[in-house]
Design a protein around this motif. Structure first.
Motif, mmCIF file in Angstrom:
data_model
loop_
_atom_site.group_PDB
_atom_site.id
_atom_site.type_symbol
_atom_site.label_atom_id
_atom_site.label_comp_id
_atom_site.label_asym_id
_atom_site.label_seq_id
_atom_site.Cartn_x
_atom_site.Cartn_y
_atom_site.Cartn_z
ATOM 1 N N GLY A 67 0.709 -1.220 0.096
ATOM 2 C CA GLY A 67 0.089 -0.005 -0.134
ATOM 3 C C GLY A 67 0.878 1.213 -0.119
ATOM 4 O O GLY A 67 1.798 1.275 -0.967
ATOM 5 N N PRO A 68 0.472 2.286 1.017
ATOM 6 C CA PRO A 68 1.247 3.496 1.020
ATOM 7 C C PRO A 68 2.648 3.295 1.378
ATOM 8 O O PRO A 68 3.404 4.135 0.835
ATOM 9 C CB PRO A 68 0.463 4.278 1.999
ATOM 10 N N LEU A 69 3.103 2.196 1.863
ATOM 11 C CA LEU A 69 4.486 2.224 2.168
ATOM 12 C C LEU A 69 5.378 2.335 1.151
ATOM 13 O O LEU A 69 6.727 2.586 1.220
ATOM 14 C CB LEU A 69 4.698 0.914 3.037
ATOM 15 N N SER A 70 4.990 1.552 0.168
ATOM 16 C CA SER A 70 5.974 1.185 -1.218
ATOM 17 C C SER A 70 6.339 2.501 -1.763
ATOM 18 O O SER A 70 7.252 2.685 -2.645
ATOM 19 C CB SER A 70 5.159 0.294 -2.227
ATOM 20 N N GLY A 71 5.394 3.686 -1.538
ATOM 21 C CA GLY A 71 5.660 5.074 -2.084
ATOM 22 C C GLY A 71 6.214 5.953 -1.392
ATOM 23 O O GLY A 71 6.180 7.183 -1.615
ATOM 24 N N SER A 72 6.715 5.594 -0.002
ATOM 25 C CA SER A 72 7.012 6.675 0.877
ATOM 26 C C SER A 72 8.652 6.984 0.848
ATOM 27 O O SER A 72 9.106 5.837 1.035
ATOM 28 C CB SER A 72 6.663 6.388 2.337
ATOM 29 N N ALA A 73 8.915 8.046 0.859
ATOM 30 C CA ALA A 73 10.206 8.514 0.884
ATOM 31 C C ALA A 73 10.789 8.381 2.231
ATOM 32 O O ALA A 73 12.182 8.091 2.389
ATOM 33 C CB ALA A 73 10.246 9.992 0.150
ATOM 34 N N ALA A 74 9.778 8.327 3.266
ATOM 35 C CA ALA A 74 10.345 8.408 4.573
ATOM 36 C C ALA A 74 10.464 7.150 5.135
ATOM 37 O O ALA A 74 10.930 6.705 6.338
ATOM 38 C CB ALA A 74 9.259 9.097 5.448
ATOM 39 N N VAL A 92 11.964 3.680 9.561
ATOM 40 C CA VAL A 92 12.315 4.994 8.868
ATOM 41 C C VAL A 92 13.348 5.355 8.279
ATOM 42 O O VAL A 92 14.513 4.785 8.696
ATOM 43 C CB VAL A 92 12.081 6.383 10.021
ATOM 44 N N ASP A 93 13.549 5.784 7.027
ATOM 45 C CA ASP A 93 14.792 6.282 6.292
ATOM 46 C C ASP A 93 14.872 7.686 6.342
ATOM 47 O O ASP A 93 14.424 8.600 5.678
ATOM 48 C CB ASP A 93 14.426 5.793 4.884
ATOM 49 N N THR A 94 15.702 7.996 7.321
ATOM 50 C CA THR A 94 16.098 9.646 7.632
ATOM 51 C C THR A 94 16.539 10.059 6.489
ATOM 52 O O THR A 94 16.180 11.348 6.119
ATOM 53 C CB THR A 94 16.698 9.776 8.987
ATOM 54 N N ALA A 95 17.693 9.702 5.910
ATOM 55 C CA ALA A 95 18.450 10.280 5.043
ATOM 56 C C ALA A 95 17.570 10.596 3.710
ATOM 57 O O ALA A 95 17.398 11.507 2.843
ATOM 58 C CB ALA A 95 19.717 9.227 4.677
ATOM 59 N N ALA A 96 16.900 9.293 3.150
ATOM 60 C CA ALA A 96 15.822 9.360 2.031
ATOM 61 C C ALA A 96 14.950 10.334 2.132
ATOM 62 O O ALA A 96 14.540 11.211 1.519
ATOM 63 C CB ALA A 96 15.348 7.915 1.800
ATOM 64 N N ALA A 101 12.691 15.859 0.795
ATOM 65 C CA ALA A 101 11.931 16.825 0.971
ATOM 66 C C ALA A 101 12.891 18.089 0.574
ATOM 67 O O ALA A 101 12.242 19.030 0.038
ATOM 68 C CB ALA A 101 11.904 16.940 2.595
ATOM 69 N N THR A 102 14.247 18.017 0.513
ATOM 70 C CA THR A 102 15.133 19.014 0.196
ATOM 71 C C THR A 102 15.084 19.288 -1.394
ATOM 72 O O THR A 102 14.830 20.502 -1.677
ATOM 73 C CB THR A 102 16.495 18.821 0.662
ATOM 74 N N ASP A 128 21.678 14.249 5.857
ATOM 75 C CA ASP A 128 20.522 14.651 6.810
ATOM 76 C C ASP A 128 21.264 15.608 7.711
ATOM 77 O O ASP A 128 22.328 15.410 8.138
ATOM 78 C CB ASP A 128 20.018 13.676 7.409
ATOM 79 N N VAL A 129 20.543 16.563 8.547
ATOM 80 C CA VAL A 129 21.202 17.388 9.515
ATOM 81 C C VAL A 129 20.424 17.017 10.696
ATOM 82 O O VAL A 129 19.490 16.191 10.863
ATOM 83 C CB VAL A 129 20.599 18.702 9.165
ATOM 84 N N PRO A 130 20.991 17.459 11.918
ATOM 85 C CA PRO A 130 20.286 17.348 13.179
ATOM 86 C C PRO A 130 18.864 17.672 13.348
ATOM 87 O O PRO A 130 18.520 18.735 12.704
ATOM 88 C CB PRO A 130 21.149 17.927 14.411
ATOM 89 N N GLY A 131 18.111 16.794 13.888
ATOM 90 C CA GLY A 131 16.588 17.218 13.879
ATOM 91 C C GLY A 131 15.973 16.227 12.597
ATOM 92 O O GLY A 131 14.657 16.272 12.643
ATOM 93 N N ALA A 132 16.511 16.060 11.468
ATOM 94 C CA ALA A 132 16.057 15.307 10.513
ATOM 95 C C ALA A 132 15.265 14.107 10.911
ATOM 96 O O ALA A 132 14.281 13.742 10.258
ATOM 97 C CB ALA A 132 16.950 15.403 9.256
#
Length: 427
Positions: A67-74, A92-96, A101-102, A128-132
């Motif tokens: 479902g939605p997970l396959s298209g989530s950048a997060a 969760v893929d913080t870097a991706a 988003a950037t 990714d930066v702190p807080g990402a």
């Protein structure tokens, strides 16, 4: 579309699991997700650290699109668990998430960057930066509640492995806080005259930057609103995992005050790694006795708040697999009553104007103390500090025409007295 599905579709329940460091919150979250899935409940376990879950369960790539997970950048590719067909693990893929988003923002303001002579960033140079990680987890939480391909929610239950208590409360408060910042920095009622923008755009030859800013703010507000809707839904609750000891009592106090301040529902406290009592070994018997003393200190506030206390055994070693995790599972609970899944506002206004000449605005704050409580009136908002947590709440319209004339913390509730301002209150 609503993050909880189309009209008439049941929203998935969400259990947010937090606790203090080393208490075993990831283990308890995993055990809870496994138990629910083994009972036939379609479950997804959302985690910020895949390695923690891989140490507890045999993971494998999911054989189907999820479902939605396959298209989530997060989120990374969802994974299945051997022997537990109704469970998926989503990391969760913080870097991706940060990269997507950037790049999206860079694309939207590309014309402005050209005007400034700025070279666009390449995907390969983005880190990714702190807080990402906090923003990525929030995006992931939104994405797992997105409607599936068959127009129905893809899960019956979402179990989220959150960070420790103070970080978790700050994370859950972030959508509300960021939306407030957006409203203050780019208030809709102070936008440049829309009628002039086409003329200015023709003169400059490009869309006006102000328009981009407001469009970006509106988009961000919609995304944050979707996350906030998940967090504040009646089907969302919080479980706290502690290991009985001096630290557990302090963490429970923090959780009670912080969660209540932001209107979150604490439904269960898990006392983890309890040693059996009655051991013939004097050393083990002493440890168990001290644990029981701390357990009583945890049980008292739970009983006062009507929160279930679950006692989980010490297994002797870190469990692996569904069978070994079974004793550590929690009940994910049932949704609160509420119209359309909207949780009632915990703040209540008591009208005592006729009898006592004032209003009382009340908020349940179990665990808060007078020493750690502070109030400041700031325009049409009230700034509340409780136990090191801060929330800024807008005043109801009637109270905006009043002055704060007193406050008290009684029986676990903050009561703020408002007296009508003669200069603003109609005669």
């Amino acid at each position: 579309m609503s993050p909880h599905g189309p009209e008439g579709a049941a929203a998935p329940r969400t259990l947010l699991v937090t606790g203090h460091g080393g208490a075993g919150r990831s283990t308890v979250a995993t055990a809870t997700a496994v138990a629910a899935a083994r009972s036939g409940v379609r479950t997804v376990l959302l985690t910020g650290d895949r390695a923690d879950i891989a140490a507890l369960l045999p993971l494998a790539p999911a054989p189907e699109a999820a479902g939605p997970l396959s298209g989530s950048a997060a989120l990374g590719r969802p994974e299945a668990v051997d022997g537990v067909p109704h469970l998926r693990v989503a990391a969760v893929d913080t870097a991706a998430s940060f990269r997507a988003a950037t790049l999206d923002l860079q694309q939207r303001i590309g014309t402005l960057l050209d005007l400034l002579g700025a070279a666009p960033l390449d995907p390969e140079e983005l880190t990714d930066v702190p807080g990402a990680d906090a923003l990525a987890l929030l995006r992931a939480l939104r994405d797992v509640h997105t409607v599936g391909h068959d127009d129905r929610p893809p899960w019956d239950l979402v179990v989220v492995d959150l960070p420790p208590v103070r970080e978790a409360v700050a994370l859950l408060a972030l959508p509300e806080q960021l939306r407030r910042y957006l409203r203050r920095l780019l208030p809709a009622d102070r936008q440049a005259a829309r009628a002039l923008r086409p003329v200015l755009a023709q003169l400059a030859g490009v869309p006006m930057p102000a328009e981009w800013a407001y469009e970006a703010a509106a988009r961000a507000d919609r995304e944050l609103s979707a996350v906030q809707a998940v967090i504040e839904h009646t089907g969302t609750s919080v479980a706290l995992v502690v290991e009985p000891g001096p630290r557990a009592e302090r963490v429970l106090t923090d959780a009670r005050a912080g969660l209540a301040l932001f209107g979150h529902r604490l439904t269960a406290v898990a006392a983890n790694r309890l040693l059996p009592t009655g051991s013939a070994d004097p050393f083990l018997a002493g440890l168990a006795a001290r644990q029981q003393d701390h357990l009583k200190a945890v049980a008292e506030p739970c009983a006062a708040d009507g929160v279930a206390l679950r006692e989980l055994p010490h297994l002797g070693a870190e469990p692996y697999g569904a069978a070994e995790l079974a004793p550590l599972a929690l009940d994910p609970g049932v949704p609160e009553e509420g119209a359309d899944g909207v949780r009632p506002d915990p703040w209540t206004v008591e009208d005592l104007l006729a009898d006592e000449g004032h209003f009382v605005w009340s908020l349940p704050l179990p665990g808060a103390s007078r020493d750690g409580l502070d109030l400041v009136r700031h325009g049409d908002e009230l700034v509340v500090d409780a136990g090191g947590f801060r929330r800024i709440v807008p005043l109801p319209s009637a109270l905006r025409r009043c002055t704060v004339s007193g406050a008290a913390l009684r029986d676990g509730a903050l009561r703020v007295r408002f007296t009508p301002d003669p200069a603003l209150w109609p005669r």
